[in-house]
Design an enzyme around this catalytic site. Structure first.
Site, PDB file in Angstrom:
ATOM      1  N   LYS A  13       0.833  -1.215   0.000  1.00 54.29           N
ATOM      2  CA  LYS A  13       0.000   0.000   0.000  1.00 54.29           C
ATOM      3  C   LYS A  13       0.862   1.257   0.000  1.00 54.29           C
ATOM      4  CE  LYS A  13      -1.940  -1.097   3.913  1.00 54.29           C
ATOM      5  NZ  LYS A  13      -1.215  -2.355   4.223  1.00 54.29           N
ATOM      6  N   ARG A  88      -9.638   0.819   8.369  1.00 52.09           N
ATOM      7  CA  ARG A  88      -9.215  -0.532   8.730  1.00 52.09           C
ATOM      8  C   ARG A  88     -10.303  -1.306   9.455  1.00 52.09           C
ATOM      9  NH1 ARG A  88      -3.346   0.476   8.723  1.00 52.09           N
ATOM     10  NH2 ARG A  88      -2.199  -1.429   9.119  1.00 52.09           N
ATOM     11  N   ARG A 127      11.693  -4.638   5.185  1.00 51.56           N
ATOM     12  CA  ARG A 127      11.303  -3.262   4.847  1.00 51.56           C
ATOM     13  C   ARG A 127      12.133  -2.222   5.597  1.00 51.56           C
ATOM     14  NH1 ARG A 127       5.125  -1.729   5.256  1.00 51.56           N
ATOM     15  NH2 ARG A 127       5.220  -2.627   7.343  1.00 51.56           N
TER      16      ARG A 127
END
Ligand code: ADP
Ligand code: ADP
Ligand code: ZN
Length: 217
Positions: A13, A88, A127
């Protein structure tokens, strides 16, 4: 254009929101980034959120809805925005609809980045991001062109998120299954859901999203 990127942690995302934002000049609104900024600033909201984020649990609807309501009212959001990590929960989605409805407005599209759950742990533990400009990278899948130097701003400092470890991933995935995945049905029923394969290489995912956006009315 008002767009939502939906998908589990590590689906891409943030990466895609950054790219769409550069291509189309739309503001990227990441509740995760906003909460981390609040934590760094040491605000009351930030400190409360930090404990939940470290555990991989969701922050309260009230807090994130408040943050988004305040943010989308600002002038730079007028031409449109990309929501990354919000909504969410169904409650957040309903609150967002009400916020826009009050202005006679609505979301244009929701892009679900469909993910292979087996590959998300590797995505998440690899990440990192530039400390200065926030550009996202990955140990294996998205390395800077020059080792140790940010492609975008030339900085040599990078950060990793405290919650990006194998332990919290399961909790975060569970929160996604339980709280967030019902939004897929919610937006399907509203007729604005588009599904893209989030496991393709980054550029292919971007192209698929562009294909969706190009066809919007
Ligand atoms: P999210 O915001 O959904 O949690 P990110 O965009 O931060 O996910 O992506 C998670 C990690 O995976 C990042 O390190 C990113 O560079 C990498 N990544 C994103 N999209 C892809 C892709 N299509 N293929 C391989 N790696 C990707
Ligand atoms: P990712 O998609 O990679 O898991 P985010 O940066 O979007 O990460 O979110 C990190 C954490 O911030 C979440 O695990 C949660 O604790 C909190 N958070 C972010 N957005 C929301 C939201 N809309 N509602 C509740 N909690 C949120
Ligand atoms: Zn940078």
């Amino acid at each position: 254009m008002k767009l939502i990127l939906l998908g589990p942690p590590g689906a891409g995302k943030g990466t895609q929101a950054q790219q769409i934002s550069k291509r189309r000049g739309l503001v990227q609104l990441s509740t995760g980034d906003m909460l981390r900024a609040a934590t760094r600033a040491g605000t009351e909201i930030g400190l409360k959120a930090q404990a939940l984020m470290d555990k991989g649990e969701l922050v309260s609807d009230e807090v994130v809805v408040g943050i988004i309501a305040e943010r989308i009212g600002q002038p730079d959001c007028k031409p449109g925005f990309i929501l990354d990590g919000f909504p969410r929960t169904l409650q957040q989605a309903a609150a967002l609809d009400r916020m826009l409805d009050d202005k006679g407005d609505r979301m244009d599209a929701v892009v679900e980045l469909r993910a292979d759950y087996n590959q998300l742990v590797e995505r998440i533990v690899g990440r990192y991001a530039c400390s200065k400009c926030g550009e996202g990278y990955h140990d294996r899948f998205k390395r800077p062109k020059v080792r140790g130097v940010c492609d975008v701003c030339g900085s040599t400092e990078f950060t990793r998120r405290a919650d990006d470890n194998a332990e919290t991933v399961t909790t975060r995935m569970m929160a996604y299954y339980r709280e967030t995945s019902p939004l897929i049905g919610y937006y399907f029923c509203k007729g604005i859901l588009h599904v893209v394969d989030g496991m393709a290489p980054i550029d292919e995912v971007s192209a698929a999203i562009e294909g969706v956006l190009a066809k919007l009315p």
